[in-house]
Write a protein that holds these residues in place. Structure first.
Motif, PDB file in Angstrom:
ATOM      1  N   ILE A  10      33.897  40.658  45.902  1.00 33.58           N
ATOM      2  CA  ILE A  10      33.559  39.395  46.562  1.00 33.58           C
ATOM      3  C   ILE A  10      32.742  38.499  45.636  1.00 33.58           C
ATOM      4  CG2 ILE A  10      32.363  38.333  48.507  1.00 33.58           C
ATOM      5  CD1 ILE A  10      32.862  40.987  50.041  1.00 33.58           C
ATOM      6  N   SER A  11      31.738  39.080  44.988  1.00 33.12           N
ATOM      7  CA  SER A  11      30.841  38.276  44.153  1.00 33.12           C
ATOM      8  C   SER A  11      31.564  37.704  42.936  1.00 33.12           C
ATOM      9  CB  SER A  11      29.636  39.112  43.701  1.00 33.12           C
ATOM     10  OG  SER A  11      30.055  40.232  42.939  1.00 33.12           O
ATOM     11  N   ARG A  12      32.594  38.392  42.436  1.00 33.71           N
ATOM     12  CA  ARG A  12      33.327  37.905  41.268  1.00 33.71           C
ATOM     13  C   ARG A  12      34.504  37.015  41.640  1.00 33.71           C
ATOM     14  NH1 ARG A  12      29.077  41.223  40.215  1.00 33.71           N
ATOM     15  NH2 ARG A  12      28.812  41.465  37.962  1.00 33.71           N
ATOM     16  N   THR A  13      34.948  37.079  42.877  1.00 32.41           N
ATOM     17  CA  THR A  13      36.121  36.302  43.282  1.00 32.41           C
ATOM     18  C   THR A  13      35.747  35.050  44.059  1.00 32.41           C
ATOM     19  OG1 THR A  13      37.422  38.343  43.426  1.00 32.41           O
ATOM     20  CG2 THR A  13      38.324  36.400  44.496  1.00 32.41           C
ATOM     21  N   LEU A  14      34.813  35.146  44.998  1.00 31.65           N
ATOM     22  CA  LEU A  14      34.437  33.999  45.827  1.00 31.65           C
ATOM     23  C   LEU A  14      33.172  33.334  45.295  1.00 31.65           C
ATOM     24  CD1 LEU A  14      35.227  35.366  49.409  1.00 31.65           C
ATOM     25  CD2 LEU A  14      36.681  34.018  47.888  1.00 31.65           C
ATOM     26  N   HIS A  15      32.016  33.997  45.485  1.00 28.72           N
ATOM     27  CA  HIS A  15      30.752  33.420  45.009  1.00 28.72           C
ATOM     28  C   HIS A  15      29.710  34.533  44.986  1.00 28.72           C
ATOM     29  CE1 HIS A  15      27.095  30.952  44.863  1.00 28.72           C
ATOM     30  NE2 HIS A  15      27.881  29.976  44.412  1.00 28.72           N
TER      31      HIS A  15
ATOM     32  N   ASN B 219      20.262  33.555  33.456  1.00 29.88           N
ATOM     33  CA  ASN B 219      21.015  32.890  34.514  1.00 29.88           C
ATOM     34  C   ASN B 219      21.897  33.915  35.223  1.00 29.88           C
ATOM     35  OD1 ASN B 219      22.581  31.287  36.163  1.00 29.88           O
ATOM     36  ND2 ASN B 219      23.022  29.748  34.588  1.00 29.88           N
ATOM     37  N   LEU B 220      21.572  34.195  36.476  1.00 25.33           N
ATOM     38  CA  LEU B 220      22.359  35.184  37.220  1.00 25.33           C
ATOM     39  C   LEU B 220      23.825  34.783  37.340  1.00 25.33           C
ATOM     40  CD1 LEU B 220      20.196  36.474  40.226  1.00 25.33           C
ATOM     41  CD2 LEU B 220      20.688  37.599  38.057  1.00 25.33           C
ATOM     42  N   SER B 221      24.087  33.489  37.385  1.00 29.90           N
ATOM     43  CA  SER B 221      25.474  33.033  37.505  1.00 29.90           C
ATOM     44  C   SER B 221      26.309  33.486  36.319  1.00 29.90           C
ATOM     45  CB  SER B 221      25.516  31.503  37.631  1.00 29.90           C
ATOM     46  OG  SER B 221      24.844  31.082  38.805  1.00 29.90           O
ATOM     47  N   ASP B 222      25.693  33.526  35.132  1.00 31.57           N
ATOM     48  CA  ASP B 222      26.413  33.992  33.950  1.00 31.57           C
ATOM     49  C   ASP B 222      26.760  35.478  34.067  1.00 31.57           C
ATOM     50  OD1 ASP B 222      26.260  31.476  32.878  1.00 31.57           O
ATOM     51  OD2 ASP B 222      24.485  31.909  31.657  1.00 31.57           O
ATOM     52  N   ILE B 223      25.832  36.244  34.662  1.00 29.81           N
ATOM     53  CA  ILE B 223      26.090  37.669  34.851  1.00 29.81           C
ATOM     54  C   ILE B 223      27.286  37.861  35.784  1.00 29.81           C
ATOM     55  CG2 ILE B 223      25.174  39.825  35.808  1.00 29.81           C
ATOM     56  CD1 ILE B 223      22.383  38.887  34.934  1.00 29.81           C
ATOM     57  N   TYR B 224      27.313  37.082  36.853  1.00 28.30           N
ATOM     58  CA  TYR B 224      28.384  37.227  37.825  1.00 28.30           C
ATOM     59  C   TYR B 224      29.723  36.672  37.326  1.00 28.30           C
ATOM     60  CZ  TYR B 224      25.457  38.928  41.612  1.00 28.30           C
ATOM     61  OH  TYR B 224      24.640  39.715  42.406  1.00 28.30           O
TER      62      TYR B 224
END
Length: 500
Positions: free
Chosen positions: A65-70, A489-494
Motif C-alpha cells: 500500500i505504501s509503495r503503490t498508493l501513498h 526525507n521519508l518520502s524518498d525512503i518510500y
C-alpha cells in the motif's frame, strides 16, 4: 503454519463457529455460512498470493500500500492492523483464563472424579486468575517465536500434529456416539444437576424459543464465518523470508483456507447431529446462567460423551495447545509489521535490529509482548476491549485498500509488474481479483459498522476506532517532521521497495 495457526482449524475452530453463530444468529445453517464465507475470501486470497509474489517483503500489505498508493495510507492501514493483532493477542490471553482453562479443568475434574479441579475452574475465570493465566500464555507463546524461523516452523508443526490428533479423536468420539448417548451422558455431568431437558426448560423459562434453520439468519451469519477465516493471508507479512515465494504463498494461503473449510464443515456437522441444534441454541442463550462452571463449548460436551482419561487428555491437550499455536503465529506476524515500520524509519530503527544469535527482531518482539500485556489487563479488569474494539472494521478497511492496490498496481508500478514471470496473465488476474474483491470488502465494512454481532457499533467503539487511525497519522507526521529536521526525507525512503 502461519495461515493455519491464525485461522485455527481443529477443535477450537469448529467450536468457535458453533459458539459465535449460535449466540448471534440462531437458525443459521452453519455449512452454508462457512461455504459462503470461504467463497468471499477466495478472490482476496488471490490478491495476497499475487502481491506477495510481486513484492515479497516483511510487512506484506503495509509495503504494497505504501509503495503503490501513498506512504501515509500504507502506514495508517498497517498501524491499524498491527494494533488489532496485538489486541487480539491480549483477548486470547483473557480467553485462556476465562474459557479454555476452565473447560479443561471441568473436563479433567469429571473424568478423574476430582471435585477440586471443578472448583478451581471458577477461580481461573476471575479477573486476576484470567490475567495471570493469560500473561503466562502470552509469555510462553513469545518463546516459540524468539529462536527464529526454523525453530518456529518445527515447533508449530509439532503443535499442529498434536492439535490434529486431538481433533481426529474428537471426530471419532462424535462418530461413535448418538444423540441419545449424549442426552444420557449429560445427566449429572461433572457432579452437577445438569440434564439435557433441564437446559432446554431453563432456557425456555428465561424467554428462549427454538429458531429453525432459515435463510435470513444464514445470510446474516456469513460475516461471522468470514471472521473465522481471517488470517489465512497473514503469511504474506513474512513473505520476504519464504523460499519459492510464489508457489509457497499459493499453498500456504489457499491450503490453510481449504483445510479450515473442511475441518469446520466436518466438525459442525457432527456436533449438530449429536448435540441437536435446539440444545446448542438453548445453551448459548443461557450464557452465564448455563448450569456448569464452564461455558457450553464442544470440548466440554466431548468429555461428557467419552470420559476415558486418555481420550479426554488428548482432546483437552489439543484444545489448550491451540491457543499457544494461534498466539505464536499472531506474535510472529506482529513483529514483521514493527520491523517494517522501523526499517522505513517511521518507528525508531532499533526495533528493526535483528539478533545475531537468533536471527530474529527481539526488540520488536518485546514491544509486542508489553503492548499485548496492556490489552490483556484491559480485557481482564474492564469491559472496554471486548465491547469497544471493532477489529473487524480495521480488517475490512485494510482489505478495501488492498483491493484498490490490486487494481492500481499495474498502472502505478508498471515496471515492477512487467518484469514478473508470467506478467501477461498475472497482471490482468490481479486487476480482476481487485475488481471482484473491492465491493465484497466494502460490504464487510458495512456489516462491521452496522451489525452488533460482527463488531461493537457504539459511539465508544467508533471513538476508539478513530483514535487508532488518528494515532497512526500522528505517529507518521511526527516521524516525518523529526527526520526532515535531521536531513532525511521519508518520502524518498518510500519511493524505493525495501530489500527482501
Amino acid at each position: 503454519m502461519i495461515g493455519a495457526a491464525v485461522i485455527l482449524p481443529g477443535i477450537f475452530g469448529y467450536s468457535s463457529v458453533i459458539g459465535f453463530i449460535s449466540g448471534a444468529d440462531p437458525g443459521a445453517n452453519f455449512v452454508i455460512s462457512a461455504l459462503a464465507g470461504f467463497l468471499i475470501m477466495v478472490p482476496l486470497g488471490f490478491i495476497y498470493i499475487l502481491m506477495a509474489g510481486a513484492m515479497p517483503r516483511s510487512g506484506g500489505d503495509y509495503v504494497w500500500i505504501s509503495r503503490t498508493l501513498h506512504p501515509i495510507i500504507g502506514f495508517v492501514a498497517g498501524w491499524g492492523l498491527w494494533v488489532s493483532i496485538v489486541a487480539i493477542v491480549g483477548l486470547d490471553g483473557f480467553l485462556t483464563g476465562s474459557l479454555i482453562i476452565p473447560i479443561s479443568l471441568v473436563s479433567f475434574g469429571s473424568a478423574l472424579s476430582a471435585p477440586s479441579l471443578i472448583s478451581l475452574a471458577a477461580q481461573a475465570s476471575t479477573p486476576t486468575g484470567a490475567f495471570l493465566i493469560g500473561l503466562t500464555m502470552i509469555a510462553l507463546s513469545s518463546l516459540i517465536i524468539i529462536p527464529g524461523a526454523r525453530a518456529f516452523s518445527r515447533i508449530q508443526k509439532t503443535l499442529f500434529a498434536l492439535i490434529m490428533l486431538g481433533t481426529l479423536i474428537s471426530f471419532g468420539v462424535l462418530l461413535t456416539s448418538t444423540h441419545q448417548t449424549f442426552v444420557n451422558s449429560l445427566t449429572g455431568f461433572a457432579g452437577t444437576s445438569i440434564s439435557y431437558n433441564g437446559v432446554l426448560s431453563q432456557a425456555q423459562s428465561a424467554g428462549w424459543s427454538f429458531a429453525p434453520v432459515a435463510l435470513a439468519p444464514t445470510l446474516t451469519s456469513i460475516p461471522l464465518s468470514i471472521l473465522v477465516y481471517n488470517g489465512f493471508n497473514y503469511s504474506a507479512a513474512a513473505s520476504g523470508e519464504v523460499k519459492n515465494v510464489r508457489r509457497s504463498m499459493f499453498v500456504g494461503i489457499f491450503g490453510s483456507l481449504v483445510f479450515a473449510l473442511v475441518i469446520t464443515i466436518v466438525g459442525v456437522t457432527l456436533s449438530l447431529n449429536i448435540l441437536g441444534y435446539n440444545f446448542i441454541q438453548a445453551s448459548f442463550f443461557l450464557g452465564g446462567g448455563f448450569p456448569l462452571p464452564a461455558p457450553p463449548w464442544m470440548p466440554l460436551f466431548l468429555t461428557a460423551l467419552n470420559q476415558n482419561i486418555a481420550v479426554v487428555s488428548l482432546i483437552q491437550a489439543a484444545w489448550i495447545i491451540s491457543i499457544f499455536w494461534n498466539t505464536a503465529a499472531f506474535l510472529l506476524v506482529a513483529t514483521r509489521y514493527v520491523f517494517a515500520f522501523s526499517f522505513d524509519r517511521v518507528l525508531p530503527t532499533r526495533f528493526a535490529d535483528v539478533s545475531a544469535r537468533f536471527h530474529f527482531p527481539l526488540k520488536a518482539s518485546v514491544a509486542n509482548f508489553v503492548l499485548a500485556a496492556v490489552f490483556l489487563f484491559i480485557a481482564s479488569y474492564t469491559p472496554w476491549l471486548g465491547l469497544y474494539l471493532n477489529s473487524v472494521t480495521i480488517w475490512s478497511i485494510l482489505w478495501v485498500v488492498v483491493s484498490a492496490v490490486a487494481i492500481a498496481l499495474p498502472y502505478r508500478k508498471r515496471d515492477l509488474v512487467s518484469s514478473l514471470p508470467g506478467a501477461r496473465w498475472r497482471v490482468p488476474l490481479l486487476s480482476i481479483a481487485g475488481v471482484i474483491t473491492l465491493p465484497l470488502m466494502l460490504a464487510i465494512f458495512y456489516w462491521a459498522v452496522s451489525t452488533p454481532a460482527i463488531g461493537p457499533s457504539t459511539l465508544q467503539a467508533d471513538s476508539i476506532l478513530a483514535v487508532i487511525f488518528i494515532t497512526g497519522i500522528v505517529v507518521y507526521l511526527v516521524s516525518k517532521a523529526y527526520h526532515k529536521a535531521h536531513g532525511i526525507n521519508l518520502s524518498d525512503i518510500y519511493a524505493e521497495i525495501p530489500p527482501e
